[in-house]
Write a protein that holds these residues in place. Structure first.
Motif, PDB file in Angstrom:
ATOM      1  N   TRP A 128      -6.180   0.105 -10.104  1.00 37.13           N
ATOM      2  CA  TRP A 128      -6.009   1.507  -9.689  1.00 37.13           C
ATOM      3  C   TRP A 128      -7.068   2.367 -10.361  1.00 37.13           C
ATOM      4  O   TRP A 128      -7.126   2.449 -11.582  1.00 37.13           O
ATOM      5  N   PRO A 132      -8.422   5.842  -8.724  1.00 37.90           N
ATOM      6  CA  PRO A 132      -8.517   6.692  -7.536  1.00 37.90           C
ATOM      7  C   PRO A 132      -9.721   7.618  -7.498  1.00 37.90           C
ATOM      8  O   PRO A 132     -10.149   8.026  -6.416  1.00 37.90           O
ATOM      9  N   THR A 161      -4.435   5.132  -1.675  1.00 32.97           N
ATOM     10  CA  THR A 161      -3.680   4.649  -2.836  1.00 32.97           C
ATOM     11  C   THR A 161      -4.480   4.756  -4.133  1.00 32.97           C
ATOM     12  O   THR A 161      -3.900   4.790  -5.211  1.00 32.97           O
ATOM     13  N   GLY A 162      -5.806   4.776  -4.023  1.00 27.81           N
ATOM     14  CA  GLY A 162      -6.631   4.727  -5.222  1.00 27.81           C
ATOM     15  C   GLY A 162      -6.796   3.339  -5.785  1.00 27.81           C
ATOM     16  O   GLY A 162      -7.387   3.156  -6.840  1.00 27.81           O
ATOM     17  N   VAL A 163      -6.283   2.320  -5.062  1.00 24.09           N
ATOM     18  CA  VAL A 163      -6.383   0.930  -5.517  1.00 24.09           C
ATOM     19  C   VAL A 163      -7.604   0.276  -4.887  1.00 24.09           C
ATOM     20  O   VAL A 163      -7.909   0.496  -3.709  1.00 24.09           O
ATOM     21  N   LEU A 190       2.575   1.563  -3.486  1.00 31.36           N
ATOM     22  CA  LEU A 190       1.583   1.942  -4.487  1.00 31.36           C
ATOM     23  C   LEU A 190       1.242   3.420  -4.370  1.00 31.36           C
ATOM     24  O   LEU A 190       1.156   4.143  -5.368  1.00 31.36           O
ATOM     25  N   GLU A 249       0.830  -1.200   0.000  1.00 34.15           N
ATOM     26  CA  GLU A 249       0.000   0.000   0.000  1.00 34.15           C
ATOM     27  C   GLU A 249       0.870   1.257   0.000  1.00 34.15           C
ATOM     28  O   GLU A 249       0.595   2.223  -0.718  1.00 34.15           O
ATOM     29  N   LEU A 303      -1.178  -5.910  -8.578  1.00 34.57           N
ATOM     30  CA  LEU A 303      -2.363  -5.533  -9.350  1.00 34.57           C
ATOM     31  C   LEU A 303      -2.675  -6.616 -10.376  1.00 34.57           C
ATOM     32  O   LEU A 303      -1.932  -7.567 -10.558  1.00 34.57           O
ATOM     33  N   GLU A 339       2.182   7.546 -10.516  1.00 30.47           N
ATOM     34  CA  GLU A 339       1.592   6.219 -10.679  1.00 30.47           C
ATOM     35  C   GLU A 339       1.668   5.752 -12.139  1.00 30.47           C
ATOM     36  O   GLU A 339       1.818   4.557 -12.409  1.00 30.47           O
ATOM     37  N   TYR A 357       3.668   2.584 -13.573  1.00 35.34           N
ATOM     38  CA  TYR A 357       2.984   1.592 -14.411  1.00 35.34           C
ATOM     39  C   TYR A 357       3.848   1.205 -15.610  1.00 35.34           C
ATOM     40  O   TYR A 357       3.987   0.020 -15.942  1.00 35.34           O
ATOM     41  N   ARG A 393     -11.864  -0.382  -1.345  1.00 39.50           N
ATOM     42  CA  ARG A 393     -10.911   0.693  -1.604  1.00 39.50           C
ATOM     43  C   ARG A 393      -9.787   0.627  -0.575  1.00 39.50           C
ATOM     44  O   ARG A 393     -10.034   0.499   0.622  1.00 39.50           O
TER      45      ARG A 393
END
Length: 741
Positions: A149, A151, A178-180, A119, A116, A131, A392, A396, A174
């Motif tokens: 992801w 967010p 992190t938006g994950v 990420l 976390e 992911l 992010e 990626y 959620r």
């Protein structure tokens, strides 16, 4: 055997979950279903709330007991009390069926605190390990963990046939800032098709999205992601990995065979592309037999549009299903390694397509791309541009580069369209682009991304190489990052390619007026670690095939091509040739059909193929032709100014003690006899290559018995010899070894 069937709630289901929350769950509007669904302690009680649309009754099965759950007013919501906080299963029934299953809302988070943190920071280098969709076992239950992801989403669900594509059923958890979003779905396994249903701000429902980190995909035109297991480690690569660093260094002979897998050769009368496993036999054997050192594959990442040849990818983490599974793709790479071939993958971080199931406005906002089209849209390709400055997004892409190198054993990445990444005004008119924070045209964020990608990949995966397709004079593309460069191992020499192809296409009578086009590349030839590319781009879109570019008729066309390839293989720089060019395919390349292998029934085409095979062998076996490909001490002009006769001559040098070779080329259809050639040493010199040999389709003119250098200074050398230069040809000489006494 059940110990008994208990009634669920002593206070009634309505008292176990507020009506508003039940309604939000049933409507798929609850942003945090894990706060409601599953088991929760309430005082001394364990409250269980489940959502099973279409069920008439639901029973919890725990420790041999059956606990009936009561329906709540909202359709599909049931609640009751469990005897204890312990694992359970659910049994649902309606008028048609009864089924048992594990409740995904009883499982805790999969992602740990370190994941976390990384990420959120945008520094998780192995993003694919957290992911995407990964089969795993949780608390003794097999299933698939999904994580994505998004967010700015209000809620995210996994949908597929397993839940009749109903986004209400498997809303994800959620993970903080992190938006994950993540969820573990028990009972699923490899082969399941899925997408993400995302509700954007204000509840806006977006098109279903494929997984940005999905390892597999449906066959186009279908667009769902497919749950796939990654290849197991320990593929049989022979001893390749232990030798790779030396075989990919600037001193090594590197000759690359560029391939589009879908059209190299097709099966079933041209109806079907070869599978990865078929290619592991046929392509690998052919490339190795031709003497190439590497295969470079046009993008194998999943892409929806065949006509893009892979250059508009959506599934950056998925080898295209057109040829098989991830395991089978890994088998292709391993087969190449066992034959001594490296595998370079074409990698596309420069843009991505606007297909609605892809990355564009993934969570309802400009997430992977820029919001302003002046920064985030390519008019040439009708594609979006990654927001390289977003941590992010950079993570990626860098993680994706590592993924192909680590998980599939790829030996290198060729990065597509680097020039389009480096400049904000690339192919844009005034007013169509925004300057950087310093007021300039350079894309500082993209530069930083490329530098970090090269630093990390070279640092984490020993022995790999990266190469840039970069068509401008941007400085230091293949220089180290700590010296201000981009950090690539190699750069495609697009200037050399354009100049020399322009020259060779001219009628020989006019070549003397363009003599400098063949020499100009040496003015900057050692400013980068160059690869000389004759790529797919040169034999498509109306440019014609290589043999079609050659002037003249009949034999002259083939002689021109033989001379040009000989110039390329003896010129400083590593080599790259697109498939079909090695046997002079007549037609322009087309991605939807096989190469014209039947042309090898004709002697002239077999001659070109034999010439390329022998050039590869000579290049590999002759240190003078490869050791100093990227250093100026490896090249010495003998004759650069004989424009009237269109003759070029030069020496190639290797290390101290390596025998130099002398190369002479005649680009007119006139035989040159008695041509004086300067040589660096006295004595006998043997002709070790002649592109006019009958074996290649030529007239067998030349210097079969070799030549003798005498003390007659010429071309800046103390010795010289008179040689024969056949028409439209190249000859190569090497000093004869002293005779044994």
């Amino acid at each position: 055997m059940a110990k008994g069937r208990q009634k669920g709630g002593v206070q009634g289901a309505e008292g176990l979950i507020p009506a508003a929350q039940a309604r939000a769950i049933a409507d798929g509007a609850h942003g945090d279903p894990f706060a409601v669904l599953g088991p929760h302690r309430r005082g001394d009680s364990v409250v269980l709330v489940v959502f099973v649309p279409g069920a008439g009754q639901v029973t919890a099965l725990q420790d041999g007991e059956e606990i009936a759950l009561d329906p709540v007013q909202a359709d599909g919501v049931f609640a009751g009390l469990l005897p204890q906080m312990a694992p359970y299963r659910l049994r649902a029934a309606n008028a048609e069926a009864e089924w048992d299953f594990d409740d995904p809302y009883r499982f805790g988070p999969v992602l740990g605190e370190i994941d976390e943190y990384l990420l959120g920071e945008g520094t998780h280098r192995r993003l694919w390990q957290v992911l995407g969709a990964r089969p795993m076992t949780r608390e003794g239950v097999a299933g698939v963990h999904f994580a994505v992801w998004a967010p700015n989403a209000e809620r995210v669900s996994v949908v597929g046939d397993f839940n009749i594509w109903d986004g209400r059923r498997h809303v994800m958890r959620r993970r903080g800032a992190t938006g994950v979003w993540e969820i573990f779905l028990p009972g699923l396994d490899e082969g399941v098709a899925y997408k993400y249903e995302i509700r954007g701000q204000g509840g806006a429902r977006l098109p279903l999205k494929a997984d940005p980190v999905g390892f597999g995909a449906e066959h186009p035109p279908a667009t769902a992601s497919i749950v796939r297991r990654l290849p197991e480690k320990g593929a049989d690569d022979g001893d390749w990995m232990s030798r790779r660093a030396a075989l990919q260094s600037v001193e090594a002979p590197i000759s690359i065979y560029e391939v589009h897998l879908g059209s190299w050769r097709r099966a079933d009368h041209g109806m079907r592309p070869l599978s990865y496993l078929e290619l592991a036999d046929e392509l690998v054997d052919y490339a190795a037999g031709m003497g190439f050192t590497h295969i470079e594959l046009l993008p194998v990442s999943e892409h929806p549009f065949d006509d893009s040849w892979g250059y508009q990818p959506i599934g950056l983490y998925a080898p295209t299903v057109r040829h098989g599974t991830p395991q089978e793709f890994r088998a292709l790479v391993a087969a190449a390694h066992r034959k001594g071939l490296g595998v370079i993958l074409d990698w596309v971080p420069g843009h991505f397509p606007t297909d609605e199931h892809g990355l564009g406005r993934f969570d309802g906002t400009a997430l992977y791309e820029h919001a302003d089209p002046r920064e985030g849209f390519h008019h040439d390709w009708n594609t979006l541009i990654y927001n390289y400055g977003r941590r992010e997004v950079a993570n990626y892409l860098i993680s994706n580069a590592l993924y192909w190198l680590e998980e599939y054993g790829a030996d290198g990445l060729r990065v597509d369209a680097v020039a389009s990444m480096l400049y904000r005004d690339y192919s844009r008119a005034e007013g169509e682009w925004l300057p950087n924070v310093q007021g300039g045209r350079e894309n500082l964020e993209a530069i930083d991304l490329l530098q970090r990608m090269n630093t990390i990949t070279y640092g984490e995966v020993p022995g790999i190489l990266t190469a840039a397709e970069e068509s401008t004079s941007y400085p230091g593309v293949s220089h180290p990052v700590d010296a201000g460069g981009l950090g690539f191992g190699y750069k495609w020499n697009m200037g050399w390619m354009n100049d020399t192809l322009s020259y060779i296409q001219k009628d020989p009578i006019y070549r003397k007026h363009h003599h400098h086009q063949m020499t100009f590349g040496l003015l900057y030839g050692f400013s980068e670690n160059f690869i000389l590319p004759i790529s797919h781009d040169e034999v498509v879109h109306g440019k014609g095939s290589m043999i079609a570019k050659m002037p003249g008729e009949g034999d002259d066309k083939f002689a021109n091509l033989r001379a040009y390839y000989s110039f390329m293989w003896t010129h400083p720089g590593k080599k790259l040739l697109f498939m079909g060019c090695e046997f002079a395919q007549g037609r322009e390349w087309a991605h939807q059909r096989s190469l014209d292998w039947h042309q090898l029934e004709m002697a002239q085409h077999r001659g070109i193929q034999a010439l390329v095979r022998d050039l590869n062998r000579l290049y590999r076996e002759t240190p003078a032709l490869h050791v100093n490909d990227c250093r100026s001490e490896g090249f010495e002009w003998l004759e650069a100014n004989d424009a009237d006769r269109s003759v070029y001559a030069y020496l190639r040098h290797g290390r101290a003690g390596d025998a130099p070779v002398a190369v002479a080329l005649n680009f007119t259809p006139v035989e040159r006899t008695g041509y004086r050639l300067g040589l660096p040493a006295a004595g006998g010199w043997e002709e070790i290559f002649n592109s006019d040999a009958a074996y290649y389709g030529g007239g067998n003119r030349g210097n079969m018995g070799g030549v003798t250098a005498e003390a007659n200074p010429w071309h800046g050398q103390a010795q010289s010899a008179t040689v024969t230069l056949p028409p439209l040809s190249a000859v190569i000489f090497r000093q004869k070894a002293p005779a044994c006494e």
